[in-house]
Write a protein that holds these residues in place. Structure first.
Motif, PDB file in Angstrom:
ATOM      1  N   PHE A 114       0.818  -1.180   0.054  1.00 37.43           N
ATOM      2  CA  PHE A 114      -0.155  -0.007   0.095  1.00 37.43           C
ATOM      3  C   PHE A 114       1.027   1.155  -0.071  1.00 37.43           C
ATOM      4  O   PHE A 114       0.610   2.252  -0.889  1.00 37.43           O
ATOM      5  N   GLY A 115       1.843   1.379   0.935  1.00 36.16           N
ATOM      6  CA  GLY A 115       2.908   2.205   0.806  1.00 36.16           C
ATOM      7  C   GLY A 115       3.590   2.695  -0.488  1.00 36.16           C
ATOM      8  O   GLY A 115       3.696   3.592  -0.874  1.00 36.16           O
ATOM      9  N   THR A 116       3.942   1.506  -0.997  1.00 35.90           N
ATOM     10  CA  THR A 116       4.587   1.750  -2.372  1.00 35.90           C
ATOM     11  C   THR A 116       3.625   2.462  -3.369  1.00 35.90           C
ATOM     12  O   THR A 116       3.980   3.401  -4.104  1.00 35.90           O
ATOM     13  N   LEU A 117       2.550   2.000  -3.568  1.00 36.40           N
ATOM     14  CA  LEU A 117       1.523   2.364  -4.360  1.00 36.40           C
ATOM     15  C   LEU A 117       1.023   3.822  -3.947  1.00 36.40           C
ATOM     16  O   LEU A 117       0.705   4.798  -4.949  1.00 36.40           O
ATOM     17  N   LYS A 118       0.906   4.225  -2.808  1.00 40.07           N
ATOM     18  CA  LYS A 118       0.506   5.473  -2.018  1.00 40.07           C
ATOM     19  C   LYS A 118       1.789   6.555  -2.430  1.00 40.07           C
ATOM     20  O   LYS A 118       1.260   7.675  -3.094  1.00 40.07           O
ATOM     21  N   ALA A 119       3.093   6.226  -2.426  1.00 41.48           N
ATOM     22  CA  ALA A 119       4.000   7.079  -2.762  1.00 41.48           C
ATOM     23  C   ALA A 119       4.053   7.110  -4.310  1.00 41.48           C
ATOM     24  O   ALA A 119       4.278   8.427  -4.716  1.00 41.48           O
ATOM     25  N   ALA A 120       3.871   6.062  -5.068  1.00 36.22           N
ATOM     26  CA  ALA A 120       3.940   6.362  -6.541  1.00 36.22           C
ATOM     27  C   ALA A 120       2.759   6.958  -7.034  1.00 36.22           C
ATOM     28  O   ALA A 120       2.711   7.980  -8.062  1.00 36.22           O
ATOM     29  N   PHE A 121       1.746   6.858  -6.351  1.00 37.24           N
ATOM     30  CA  PHE A 121       0.357   7.680  -6.786  1.00 37.24           C
ATOM     31  C   PHE A 121       0.588   9.146  -6.507  1.00 37.24           C
ATOM     32  O   PHE A 121       0.189   9.878  -7.527  1.00 37.24           O
ATOM     33  N   TYR A 122       1.153   9.600  -5.447  1.00 40.87           N
ATOM     34  CA  TYR A 122       1.191  11.171  -5.132  1.00 40.87           C
ATOM     35  C   TYR A 122       2.336  11.716  -5.964  1.00 40.87           C
ATOM     36  O   TYR A 122       2.232  12.799  -6.351  1.00 40.87           O
ATOM     37  N   ALA A 123       3.515  11.024  -6.312  1.00 40.67           N
ATOM     38  CA  ALA A 123       4.412  11.300  -7.271  1.00 40.67           C
ATOM     39  C   ALA A 123       4.064  11.463  -8.622  1.00 40.67           C
ATOM     40  O   ALA A 123       4.089  12.448  -9.374  1.00 40.67           O
ATOM     41  N   MET A 124       3.146  10.465  -9.050  1.00 42.59           N
ATOM     42  CA  MET A 124       2.634  10.712 -10.597  1.00 42.59           C
ATOM     43  C   MET A 124       1.650  11.439 -10.658  1.00 42.59           C
ATOM     44  O   MET A 124       1.638  12.432 -11.363  1.00 42.59           O
ATOM     45  N   LEU A 125       0.856  11.741  -9.350  1.00 41.57           N
ATOM     46  CA  LEU A 125      -0.130  12.777  -9.431  1.00 41.57           C
ATOM     47  C   LEU A 125       0.460  14.316  -9.823  1.00 41.57           C
ATOM     48  O   LEU A 125      -0.146  15.355 -10.100  1.00 41.57           O
ATOM     49  N   LEU A 126       1.523  14.594  -9.112  1.00 36.99           N
ATOM     50  CA  LEU A 126       2.430  15.696  -9.246  1.00 36.99           C
ATOM     51  C   LEU A 126       3.077  16.041 -10.462  1.00 36.99           C
ATOM     52  O   LEU A 126       2.942  16.750 -11.541  1.00 36.99           O
ATOM     53  N   GLY A 127       3.800  14.625 -10.951  1.00 27.09           N
ATOM     54  CA  GLY A 127       4.580  14.859 -11.872  1.00 27.09           C
ATOM     55  C   GLY A 127       4.149  14.664 -13.326  1.00 27.09           C
ATOM     56  O   GLY A 127       4.806  15.372 -14.236  1.00 27.09           O
ATOM     57  N   THR A 128       3.318  13.866 -13.551  1.00 22.13           N
ATOM     58  CA  THR A 128       2.658  13.296 -14.702  1.00 22.13           C
ATOM     59  C   THR A 128       1.965  14.488 -15.453  1.00 22.13           C
ATOM     60  O   THR A 128       2.466  14.841 -16.898  1.00 22.13           O
ATOM     61  N   PRO A 129       1.103  15.326 -15.130  1.00 18.68           N
ATOM     62  CA  PRO A 129       0.438  16.494 -15.640  1.00 18.68           C
ATOM     63  C   PRO A 129       1.783  17.628 -16.063  1.00 18.68           C
ATOM     64  O   PRO A 129       1.682  17.862 -17.309  1.00 18.68           O
ATOM     65  N   LEU A 130       2.457  17.745 -15.048  1.00 18.94           N
ATOM     66  CA  LEU A 130       3.585  18.833 -15.293  1.00 18.94           C
ATOM     67  C   LEU A 130       4.500  18.390 -16.499  1.00 18.94           C
ATOM     68  O   LEU A 130       4.567  19.211 -17.433  1.00 18.94           O
ATOM     69  N   ALA A 131       4.690  17.347 -16.482  1.00 18.25           N
ATOM     70  CA  ALA A 131       5.791  16.653 -17.596  1.00 18.25           C
ATOM     71  C   ALA A 131       5.170  16.574 -18.988  1.00 18.25           C
ATOM     72  O   ALA A 131       5.891  16.829 -19.780  1.00 18.25           O
ATOM     73  N   ILE A 132       4.032  15.911 -18.764  1.00 20.57           N
ATOM     74  CA  ILE A 132       3.319  15.906 -20.168  1.00 20.57           C
ATOM     75  C   ILE A 132       2.943  17.103 -20.767  1.00 20.57           C
ATOM     76  O   ILE A 132       3.455  17.330 -21.976  1.00 20.57           O
ATOM     77  N   CYS A 133       2.307  18.073 -19.896  1.00 17.95           N
ATOM     78  CA  CYS A 133       2.061  19.354 -20.403  1.00 17.95           C
ATOM     79  C   CYS A 133       3.411  19.970 -20.889  1.00 17.95           C
ATOM     80  O   CYS A 133       3.456  20.820 -21.973  1.00 17.95           O
ATOM     81  N   GLY A 134       4.275  20.045 -20.050  1.00 17.99           N
ATOM     82  CA  GLY A 134       5.764  20.654 -20.456  1.00 17.99           C
ATOM     83  C   GLY A 134       6.140  20.041 -21.856  1.00 17.99           C
ATOM     84  O   GLY A 134       6.840  20.829 -22.576  1.00 17.99           O
ATOM     85  N   ALA A 135       6.102  18.557 -21.897  1.00 22.66           N
ATOM     86  CA  ALA A 135       6.601  18.181 -23.253  1.00 22.66           C
ATOM     87  C   ALA A 135       5.951  18.568 -24.402  1.00 22.66           C
ATOM     88  O   ALA A 135       6.423  18.668 -25.365  1.00 22.66           O
ATOM     89  N   ILE A 136       4.397  18.869 -24.325  1.00 23.36           N
ATOM     90  CA  ILE A 136       3.558  19.064 -25.439  1.00 23.36           C
ATOM     91  C   ILE A 136       4.192  20.508 -25.846  1.00 23.36           C
ATOM     92  O   ILE A 136       4.196  20.669 -26.988  1.00 23.36           O
ATOM     93  N   TYR A 137       4.300  21.418 -24.874  1.00 18.57           N
ATOM     94  CA  TYR A 137       4.457  22.753 -25.300  1.00 18.57           C
ATOM     95  C   TYR A 137       5.924  22.917 -25.830  1.00 18.57           C
ATOM     96  O   TYR A 137       6.085  23.419 -26.933  1.00 18.57           O
ATOM     97  N   THR A 138       6.924  21.986 -25.308  1.00 18.23           N
ATOM     98  CA  THR A 138       8.319  22.090 -25.662  1.00 18.23           C
ATOM     99  C   THR A 138       8.471  21.632 -27.141  1.00 18.23           C
ATOM    100  O   THR A 138       9.085  22.133 -27.960  1.00 18.23           O
ATOM    101  N   ALA A 139       7.642  20.485 -27.554  1.00 15.21           N
ATOM    102  CA  ALA A 139       7.879  19.825 -28.865  1.00 15.21           C
ATOM    103  C   ALA A 139       6.878  20.495 -29.895  1.00 15.21           C
ATOM    104  O   ALA A 139       7.261  20.423 -31.070  1.00 15.21           O
ATOM    105  N   TYR A 140       5.861  21.039 -29.602  1.00 14.40           N
ATOM    106  CA  TYR A 140       4.904  21.419 -30.461  1.00 14.40           C
ATOM    107  C   TYR A 140       4.787  22.915 -30.638  1.00 14.40           C
ATOM    108  O   TYR A 140       4.476  23.373 -31.972  1.00 14.40           O
ATOM    109  N   PHE A 141       4.791  23.913 -29.640  1.00 10.22           N
ATOM    110  CA  PHE A 141       4.822  25.052 -29.476  1.00 10.22           C
ATOM    111  C   PHE A 141       5.941  25.670 -29.519  1.00 10.22           C
ATOM    112  O   PHE A 141       5.991  27.065 -30.091  1.00 10.22           O
ATOM    113  N   MET A 142       7.044  25.305 -28.847  1.00 12.10           N
ATOM    114  CA  MET A 142       8.175  26.155 -28.727  1.00 12.10           C
ATOM    115  C   MET A 142       9.131  26.288 -29.798  1.00 12.10           C
ATOM    116  O   MET A 142       9.009  25.298 -30.550  1.00 12.10           O
ATOM    117  N   VAL A 143       9.824  27.497 -29.874  1.00  5.53           N
ATOM    118  CA  VAL A 143      10.615  27.584 -31.118  1.00  5.53           C
ATOM    119  C   VAL A 143      11.906  26.757 -31.017  1.00  5.53           C
ATOM    120  O   VAL A 143      12.330  26.600 -29.753  1.00  5.53           O
TER     121      VAL A 143
END
Length: 757
Positions: free
Chosen positions: A456-485
């Motif tokens: 449970f602790g393993t999944l809990k730690a992974a869940f909160y890490a992914m909850l924070l990291g996934t949106p920021l990483a994917i949105c940042g990657a989208i902007y960098t690859a598609y919109f950024m000069v």
């Protein structure tokens, strides 16, 4: 013929240099192919070796127990005549199973060779003139302390111990008898001690004994004479009320507060020796409708084992009710058929016991695992007595004046599916729980090996890490690859990927020593930041879109995103500046105190929120890099064609680019999750490392990986604890394998679905 055709026909592709060049290139191709194949196969083989090594270490946990006659030089040891005279009251062995002790009703303490029955030493108790041995009481198998009760109401307490010496490099074990309460007899009752119980620790002991309807108690306090250095015993008689229970056997718990009386008809009486106004019966229970044949305390003295003449053994211990009263409650029962249980032997160091029926069939049980690990016949007919060795690797069986020694292989009886993955009712707990507690300071500790809190602790730690990291990483990657000069992308992408090179031990160090205390003091500021920063970014974006073109043209095309850096910094500073005022206005105190006192939610300094931020920071570079590459690798003609057909950039991103890149994005998320699940140092340093099951974001956890890192150096090689840690690693391995397999299946389906775009 033209000049061009003549020149073409004159070309020779089979010159020596051309052949040599082709041969070298073919050799390089073969070497490259062979090297790649060898590397790939080596990786697969390495993973398989890890898998099978973990399985090799874990497999002994689930081996079946076995018992066979003890052998010497390949030959079975034949049963031998019981040494000494009289009826056996107590039978036991020492650590190495070389010497056994037999206590008889004639007061003899006979030490003998457990292999052949040769008497090594005999001591005789100081039986008063005209008296006989009328009872026996054992404090515990581990302590080696027992008492003999006499027909004149007196008792004597003994302790057997063994001293090992190594003359000429050969081990010699010498048995000894001590008198922990002094060599003088202790007057327990004025009536014959037909019943007797003893228990205590260090300098405080209690003996209870007498006849079925006339039981008395004596407290013994030990003091050391400073001059003679001899131990002196001070006794205090306690008057016990009439229990109105026809007692058949007495037991006393180590805390000397609770006495248990087994009576006729399966009755069990519980006496509170420290009740207000003196000892009194607090509970009278009908434990069974059958006759009680065995009545013993499990190691530690907290659990009571009751066997009956129908082959059922039940475990009981004290549990508090809603009123705070202690009540004896049946926790679990074990059945071995319908044959009466004639004898029972308690394991010296584990929460297990062995029963033998009147048919000579033995059963090995573990109370923690709630299972029978072995059933075997060791004799034909009724057995007089059995005794386990301290290591539970040998069993001594007495029958019809003969003793037989058996070798036992029962290494890990406390392991079962229920002990690992289901709730278990442990001693001292008010209800069944998931608990991990592998060690303690006492030898009678009940190990708790539930893997559920760790998983449970393993999944809990992974869940909160992914909850924070996934949106920021994917949105940042989208902007960098598609919109950024491109010029800005060439600077941003390497910088973010460089974050991945930062050792996780540094992140854990900063999270534990700086981030956790900072968040504890500025908890409200953190939550205000999560609200203010997105609002500030949206507000600035709207303001920038409405700004005059002359102002916007001052910033090079594509570099306007850099303006968000000061916006984020200013918004964060503003959030922490207004947070104290908002705390006082909304809560009247600091937010963490309000959360604890008003909402009843515990707050730990090192908690899941800290882990989520620190570990999210660690997984962002991995998810960002793979996602950015996947989006950037989408063929440009797809996006250009979509734009040419009238779609907006956002429509093109959502309808064309994202579906095409979805296999790579999904792979990025799965790899990031694998990184979060297997993370060790951040979780180890940034949480309280407490194996609890709670989704509360303000409490910590312990993960499988962190638990292995913490406890593996302290575990004994080959022990149950050692192999359970390998089992935890095996579970982590299987979990990672399962996640990767699912990820690959989904990725292939996404690739097949969108590969035709």
């Amino acid at each position: 013929m033209s000049t061009e055709n003549t020149a073409t026909s004159d070309l020779d592709f089979n010159t020596a240099s051309a052949k040599r060049h082709r041969n070298i290139r073919a050799l390089k191709d073969k070497l490259a192919s062979g090297g790649i194949a060898f590397g790939g196969i080596s990786v697969i083989v390495a993973i398989l070796l890890i898998f099978f090594y973990l399985l090799y270490e874990v497999a002994p946990l689930f081996e079946s127990a076995s018992i066979e006659p003890w052998q010497k030089n390949g030959q079975e040891i034949a049963p031998y005549t019981v040494p000494g005279d009289g009826k056996t009251l107590y039978l036991t062995m020492e650590e190495q199973t070389e010497i056994a002790l037999r206590v008889t009703d004639l007061g003899q303490l006979v030490f003998f060779n457990s292999r052949n029955g040769n008497v090594i030493k005999t001591e005789t108790a100081n039986i008063p003139e005209g008296a006989t041995v009328s009872s026996f009481a054992l404090a515990s198998e581990y302590s080696g302390i027992f008492a003999l009760g006499y027909s004149n109401g007196q008792a004597q307490v003994f302790k057997h111990k063994y001293r090992s010496t190594y003359p000429d490099g050969v081990r010699v074990i010498t048995p000894e008898v001590e008198y922990p309460l002094g060599s003088e007899l202790i007057q327990v009752s004025d009536s014959p001690l037909e019943l007797l119980a003893i228990n205590g620790e260090e300098e405080e002991w209690t003996l209870i004994g007498g006849q079925a309807a006339n039981i008395a108690a004596t407290e013994v306090s030990l003091t050391e004479n400073l001059i003679t250095e001899e131990v002196e015993a001070d006794t205090n008689r306690i008057t016990l009320p009439n229990m109105n229970i026809p007692a058949e056997k007495l037991l006393l718990m180590p805390d000397r507060r609770w006495m248990m009386i087994s009576g006729e008809g399966g009755k069990l009486g519980i006496v509170d020796m420290q009740a207000d106004g003196g000892p009194k019966v607090t509970q009278l229970i009908e434990t069974t409708k059958n006759k009680i044949t065995s009545f013993e305390l499990l190691i530690g003295g907290n659990s009571l084992l009751i066997s009956d003449d129908k082959g059922v053994t039940s475990q009981w211990f004290l549990v508090r009710n809603e009123k705070g009263e202690w009540l004896m409650r049946q926790i679990r029962s074990f059945e071995n058929g319908t044959s009466p249980i004639s004898s029972i032997s308690i394991e010296h160091r584990r929460k297990g016991f062995v029963t033998v029926s009147d048919q000579g069939v033995i059963d090995f049980y573990s109370t923690t695992a709630s299972r029978n690990s072995l059933t075997a016949a060791v004799a034909q007919g009724n057995v007089d007595m059995i005794a386990l060795s301290p290591r539970s690797n040998a069993l001594l069986v007495e029958q019809d004046g003969k003793l037989a020694l058996w070798a036992v292989h029962n290494e890990h009886p406390e392991i079962s599916w229920s002990a690992l993955w289901e709730k278990v009712w442990y001693e001292g707990y008010q209800e069944p729980e998931y608990t991990w507690q592998s060690s303690a300071s006492t030898n009678d500790f009940e190990p708790k090996y539930s893997l559920m809190p760790l998983a449970f602790g393993t999944l809990k730690a992974a869940f909160y890490a992914m909850l924070l990291g996934t949106p920021l990483a994917i949105c940042g990657a989208i902007y960098t690859a598609y919109f950024m000069v491109p010029s800005m992308r060439r600077k941003v992408k390497p910088f973010i990927e460089l974050m991945e090179a930062l050792p996780t031990v540094i992140l854990g160090f900063l999270a534990g020593l700086w981030l956790a205390p900072f968040m504890e003091v500025n908890l409200a500021g953190i939550f205000v930041t999560l609200l203010v920063v997105p609002a500030a970014i949206i507000a600035f974006a709207y303001a920038w879109a409405c700004a005059p073109k002359t102002l916007r043209y001052l910033v090079p095309d594509g570099w306007d995103a850099a303006l968000l850096i000061p916006v984020v910094i200013i918004a964060t500073m503003f959030s922490f500046w207004v947070a104290p005022g908002l705390e006082q206005a909304l809560f009247g105190t600091e937010m963490r105190y309000w959360v604890t006192q008003e909402l009843g939610i515990p707050y730990d300094q090192r908690n899941a929120l800290v882990v989520g931020i620190a570990m999210g920071f660690a997984v962002i570079p991995t998810i960002f890099s793979i996602t950015e590459d996947a989006i950037f690798a989408v063929p440009k003609h797809l996006s250009y064609g979509s734009l040419a057909l009238g779609a907006t950039p956002w429509q093109t991103l959502v309808r064309v680019v994202m579906p095409t890149a979805s296999p790579g994005i999904f792979s990025a998320v799965m790899i990031g999750m694998g990184r979060a699940v297997g993370e060790t140092m951040i979780v180890l340093m940034a949480t309280g490392n407490t194996p609890i099951m709670d989704v509360n974001i303000f409490e910590g956890m312990r993960t499988l990986a962190a638990n292995i890192a913490v406890e593996m150096p302290e575990s004994e090689v080959g022990s149950t604890h050692f192999r359970i840690l390998f089992l935890a690693a095996f579970v982590l391995f299987l979990f990672t394998f399962f996640v990767n397999t699912v990820a690959e299946v989904v990725r292939q389906r996404l690739r097949k679905k969108y590969g035709s775009l």
